[in-house]
Write a protein that holds these residues in place. Structure first.
Motif: not given
Length: 224
Positions: A1-6, A42-47, A157-161
């Protein structure tokens, strides 16, 4: 999972990033309104973990921009501003949760997991696709009850797919989500092929397959 912290406080940002990386998330971090606005455009995040009080803008405006763009990224407002008005405004604008500072990292992890489960897996703790069962908490992958050992990238990769099982996933989107935003500077995506090849071998007994769409990317096929 991909996270962005601001987050504009350096120590807080570093603590959050290190803590989430230890939980096996792909983590991107920015400390200004401008950089955050560029990222979400530009990008997408799970959270997205979003501070309200940024030095060059209001985090709530970032939340508005996100929704105007029609993006579905989960958002947790993480801020020292704990007034009821700020909290209600953020939730009204589409935030999933609100976590006032100070907080324990264990609580942050729990909130992130809850948002990801709710948005990507309909609130379920176990993820099922064909005869494959995944426990995101432990990162265990089972095929008909038998454990399959995946390395970190194969698992990601599996989880993203699976999360995007109804969509064709481009190589660029897959690389960006699993390896991070700076992957768009890579000359090619050849490094993905070996991970996909190994993942396919480990899924030989599964009723799901990773199908390549020539020149575009990959799609998860699930046998009925």
């Amino acid at each position: 999972m991909k996270i962005l912290i601001v987050e504009d406080e350096p120590q807080m940002l570093d603590n959050m990033r290190q803590s989430l990386v230890r939980e096996h998330y792909t983590v991107e971090a920015v400390s200004s309104f401008k950089d955050a606005n560029d990222k979400i455009g530009l990008y997408e995040y799970d959270c997205i973990l979003l501070d309200i009080g940024l030095p060059d803008g209001n985090g709530l405006e970032l939340l508005q921009n996100l929704k105007k763009q029609g993006k579905e990224d989960g958002v947790i407002i993480v801020s020292a501003k704990d007034s009821l008005d700020d909290r209600l405004t953020g939730l009204d604008l589409g935030a999933d949760d609100y976590l006032p500072k100070p907080f324990h990292m264990a609580e942050l992890h729990a909130r992130v997991k809850a948002v990801v489960r709710r948005r990507n897996f309909e609130g379920n703790k176990l993820v099922e696709a064909g005869n494959v069962t995944i426990d995101p908490e432990s990162r265990n992958v089972l095929i008909e009850g038998e454990e399959v050992i995946l390395n970190r990238k194969e698992y990601d990769i599996l989880m993203y797919l699976i999360t995007n099982k109804t969509r064709l996933v481009t190589k660029a989107a897959l690389a960006e989500h699993v390896w991070g935003d700076h992957i768009d500077q890579a000359d090619s995506f050849d490094f993905i092929y070996s991970q996909i090849k190994n993942l396919r071998k480990k899924l030989e007994k599964a009723t799901i397959q990773v199908e390549a769409v020539y020149g575009v990317g990959y799609k998860l096929e699930i046998d009925s």
